[in-house]
Design an enzyme around this catalytic site. Sequence first.
Site, PDB file in Angstrom:
ATOM      1  N   ASP A   1     -35.329   0.250   5.937  1.00 22.64           N
ATOM      2  CA  ASP A   1     -35.954   1.292   5.620  1.00 22.64           C
ATOM      3  C   ASP A   1     -36.402   1.346   4.062  1.00 22.64           C
ATOM      4  OD1 ASP A   1     -36.785   4.181   5.166  1.00 22.64           O
ATOM      5  OD2 ASP A   1     -35.661   4.650   7.104  1.00 22.64           O
TER       6      ASP A   1
ATOM      7  N   SER B   1     -40.783   7.775   7.018  1.00 26.44           N
ATOM      8  CA  SER B   1     -39.810   7.410   8.117  1.00 26.44           C
ATOM      9  C   SER B   1     -40.379   7.966   9.501  1.00 26.44           C
ATOM     10  CB  SER B   1     -38.583   7.896   7.978  1.00 26.44           C
ATOM     11  OG  SER B   1     -37.988   7.379   6.656  1.00 26.44           O
TER      12      SER B   1
ATOM     13  N   ASP C   1     -41.396  13.122  -2.770  1.00 27.05           N
ATOM     14  CA  ASP C   1     -42.606  12.429  -2.079  1.00 27.05           C
ATOM     15  C   ASP C   1     -43.978  12.441  -3.297  1.00 27.05           C
ATOM     16  OD1 ASP C   1     -41.205  12.220   0.268  1.00 27.05           O
ATOM     17  OD2 ASP C   1     -41.745  14.204   0.738  1.00 27.05           O
TER      18      ASP C   1
ATOM     19  N   ARG D   1     -42.803  18.531   9.489  1.00 24.57           N
ATOM     20  CA  ARG D   1     -41.932  17.569   9.806  1.00 24.57           C
ATOM     21  C   ARG D   1     -40.529  18.044  10.301  1.00 24.57           C
ATOM     22  NH1 ARG D   1     -40.564  11.670   6.772  1.00 24.57           N
ATOM     23  NH2 ARG D   1     -38.204  11.976   7.117  1.00 24.57           N
TER      24      ARG D   1
ATOM     25  N   LYS E   1     -30.162   8.282   8.350  1.00 24.58           N
ATOM     26  CA  LYS E   1     -31.201   7.697   9.154  1.00 24.58           C
ATOM     27  C   LYS E   1     -30.794   7.858  10.568  1.00 24.58           C
ATOM     28  CE  LYS E   1     -33.456   6.786   5.437  1.00 24.58           C
ATOM     29  NZ  LYS E   1     -34.998   7.120   5.311  1.00 24.58           N
TER      30      LYS E   1
ATOM     31  N   ASP F   1     -34.322   2.954   1.038  1.00 16.40           N
ATOM     32  CA  ASP F   1     -35.253   3.847   1.078  1.00 16.40           C
ATOM     33  C   ASP F   1     -34.150   5.117   0.275  1.00 16.40           C
ATOM     34  OD1 ASP F   1     -37.417   5.968   1.743  1.00 16.40           O
ATOM     35  OD2 ASP F   1     -35.689   6.745   2.659  1.00 16.40           O
TER      36      ASP F   1
ATOM     37  N   HIS G   1     -35.193   6.333  -3.497  1.00 17.17           N
ATOM     38  CA  HIS G   1     -35.413   7.787  -3.810  1.00 17.17           C
ATOM     39  C   HIS G   1     -34.727   8.446  -4.888  1.00 17.17           C
ATOM     40  CE1 HIS G   1     -38.242   9.102  -0.459  1.00 17.17           C
ATOM     41  NE2 HIS G   1     -37.554   8.622   0.291  1.00 17.17           N
TER      42      HIS G   1
ATOM     43  N   ASP H   1     -40.246   0.369   7.886  1.00 12.25           N
ATOM     44  CA  ASP H   1     -41.027   1.268   8.160  1.00 12.25           C
ATOM     45  C   ASP H   1     -41.979   1.661   7.065  1.00 12.25           C
ATOM     46  OD1 ASP H   1     -38.952   2.345   6.591  1.00 12.25           O
ATOM     47  OD2 ASP H   1     -38.732   4.048   7.659  1.00 12.25           O
ATOM     48  N   HIS H   2     -41.899   1.384   5.937  1.00 18.68           N
ATOM     49  CA  HIS H   2     -42.802   1.817   4.579  1.00 18.68           C
ATOM     50  C   HIS H   2     -42.050   1.294   3.660  1.00 18.68           C
ATOM     51  CE1 HIS H   2     -39.782   4.679   3.467  1.00 18.68           C
ATOM     52  NE2 HIS H   2     -39.846   5.068   4.911  1.00 18.68           N
TER      53      HIS H   2
ATOM     54  N   HIS I   1     -42.025   7.082  -1.795  1.00 16.68           N
ATOM     55  CA  HIS I   1     -42.427   5.821  -1.065  1.00 16.68           C
ATOM     56  C   HIS I   1     -43.459   4.953  -1.678  1.00 16.68           C
ATOM     57  CE1 HIS I   1     -40.836   7.754   2.995  1.00 16.68           C
ATOM     58  NE2 HIS I   1     -39.911   7.641   1.826  1.00 16.68           N
TER      59      HIS I   1
HETATM   60  O1  LIG Z   1     -37.188  13.463   3.442  1.00 14.22           O
HETATM   61  C1  LIG Z   1     -37.175  12.561   3.016  1.00 14.22           C
HETATM   62  O2  LIG Z   1     -36.195  12.007   2.242  1.00 14.22           O
HETATM   63  C2  LIG Z   1     -38.436  11.979   2.182  1.00 14.22           C
HETATM   64  O3  LIG Z   1     -39.306  13.100   1.960  1.00 14.22           O
HETATM   65  C3  LIG Z   1     -39.155  11.152   2.966  1.00 14.22           C
HETATM   66  O4  LIG Z   1     -38.319  10.065   3.089  1.00 14.22           O
HETATM   67  P1  LIG Z   1     -38.284   9.427   4.604  1.00 14.22           P
HETATM   68  O5  LIG Z   1     -39.717   9.457   5.236  1.00 14.22           O
HETATM   69  O6  LIG Z   1     -37.867   7.854   4.369  1.00 14.22           O
HETATM   70  O7  LIG Z   1     -37.038  10.109   5.369  1.00 14.22           O
HETATM   71 MN   LIG Z   2     -37.897   5.285   6.121  1.00 12.23          MN
HETATM   72 MN   LIG Z   3     -37.714   7.890   2.302  1.00 12.27          MN
END
Ligand SMILES: O=C(O)[C@H](O)COP(=O)(O)O
Ligand SMILES: [Mn+2]
Ligand SMILES: [Mn+2]
Length: 548
Positions: free
Chosen positions: A26, A77, A165, A279, A355, A423, A427, A464-465, A493
């Site tokens: 990730d 993600s 973000d 989301r 995750k 990831d 962050h 994934d990114h 990201h």
């Molecule tokens: O929710 C989060 O932690 C970030 O906004 C995005 O991170 P993720 O897409 O890797 O979960």
């Molecule tokens: Mn991710």
């Molecule tokens: Mn993330």
Amino acid sequence: MKQVETLKKLANWKKRSGPVVFVVMDGVAYGKRKEGDAVANAVMETFAELSSTCPLVKLKAHGEAVGLPSDEDMGNSEVGHNAFGAGRIFAQGAKLVNKSLQEGSMFSGNTWQEAIKTQGVLHFIGLLSDGGVHSNIKHLEAMVKQAKIDGVKVVRIHALLDGRDVPATSALEYFEPFEALLAELNADGTFDAKIASGGGRMYITMDRYNADWPMVERGWHTHVLGEGRQFSSSVEAIKTLRAETSALDQDLPPFVIAKDGKAIGTVQDGDSVILFNYRGDRALEITSAFESGNDFPHFDRIRVPKVFYAGMMEYDGDLHVPKHYLVTPPAIDRTLAEFLCALKLKQYSISETQKFGHITYFFNGNKSGKFDENLETYVEIKGDNVPFEQRPAMKCAEITDAVLEAINSKEYDFIKINYPNGDMVGHTGSYQAAVASLEAMDLNIGRLKKAIEAVGGILVVSADHGNADEMYEFKKDGTVAMENGKPKAKTSHSLNPVPFIIFDPTYQGEYDLKLKEGLGISHVAATLINLLGYEAPSDYDTSIITLK
Ligand SMILES: O=C(O)[C@H](O)COP(=O)(O)O
Ligand SMILES: [Mn+2]
Ligand SMILES: [Mn+2]
């Protein structure tokens, strides 16, 4: 629901003696600049070895390749795992909400019409930024304007600071113009819209996967009960709390806006509440605090107002949560897991708490349930509730211990793993922790590689990114942005392409070792199905391997 068709076996495929293991690293991509690129600078011997000896290609993992409105949008993600699991690109939440606003269907729909009927207050709760991952401030602005047109008298906004973000300390770039917009809308005296409470998104309200319910409890006290430190405006609160704590936006303590010592926006019986995040992962817990009856074990809500509650989207398409929503989510069907179940293949999915839902719920098209209890095993390795830079390994060793057991049990045909390292530590903005995190992950991919070699399986490594590949902010002239004598941390990201590597130690010559170029991560599912020895569904994005 219609059952998916049974996929045909590939005519010339020699079945491997071990499983196909798919690793999602990730937040790991190929950065453009060496400075601040924790992926390029970490010592990752296994990744380097796989990269120099195995079929490898870079895949697109952002923008239109994952169903986002434009190629300016970084991947995330949800859309990344959706693309992996669905093998096709679906127009994602961000795009669908834009469309619903453009076409006006949001405001003519039943949910909006019901929400504006309140004789009390219309509340909006959500993430105030244009990060585009969980929400978009433009959507909120359009809804507040429409509320005025529709005759709503009082609006209260409970605004979470992002900085995850979007740039790490950018909140005022959103709050100041938004406060100005509200002042403009309020100017004729017929409308009263104000920010009523707020706080950092990683401190209150937006927990996910049951990792830290006290976060949601703090959010409830802040938004609903109006309890907490009082300020006269959001901008004053942000400036004061920043000066006192030096916290990044995502971690800023909560605040309540008050007049004469009284909170201006508590949630009361008869009010309407709209969660404007689209989301699901970080929306489900606060939603359940509003929607659950007395049977709510997570914290004492003290007072549960009877409100009309709606989400921007349906957050869980399986359990139909929330009951009311403004925009219908993408109908993601025919996922990889469903096809593998139809073939009676046994699957194992694992990650750390943060995750866990990514590798299960997002991978399966935002569905919390399994297709077949007997064929699918989900394993969550409980995470630590600490700032992640303090435990950068993110349980990658424990995840790997469990996977090695699963591989050696010979029970599973397909194993998928999400390593949260790049990831979650990316962050935090801590470059050193990100390097440590990636090095720990790489040691564990090394353990997997050995096990795969021993049993004759296939290891597929992708991501994934991006995230850890860009840990510094850069200035327009291409030099590192500095703050207090140090590189300014980037917490979001990246838009960089991700690796796709196949380690197949008992390769039988069934496919070209040169992989197809120029594709995105929605092409991974068809490839995995081929590597399991089956023809991919005809509507899937094509495989990255060329079968001979
Ligand atoms: O929710 C989060 O932690 C970030 O906004 C995005 O991170 P993720 O897409 O890797 O979960
Ligand atoms: Mn991710
Ligand atoms: Mn993330």
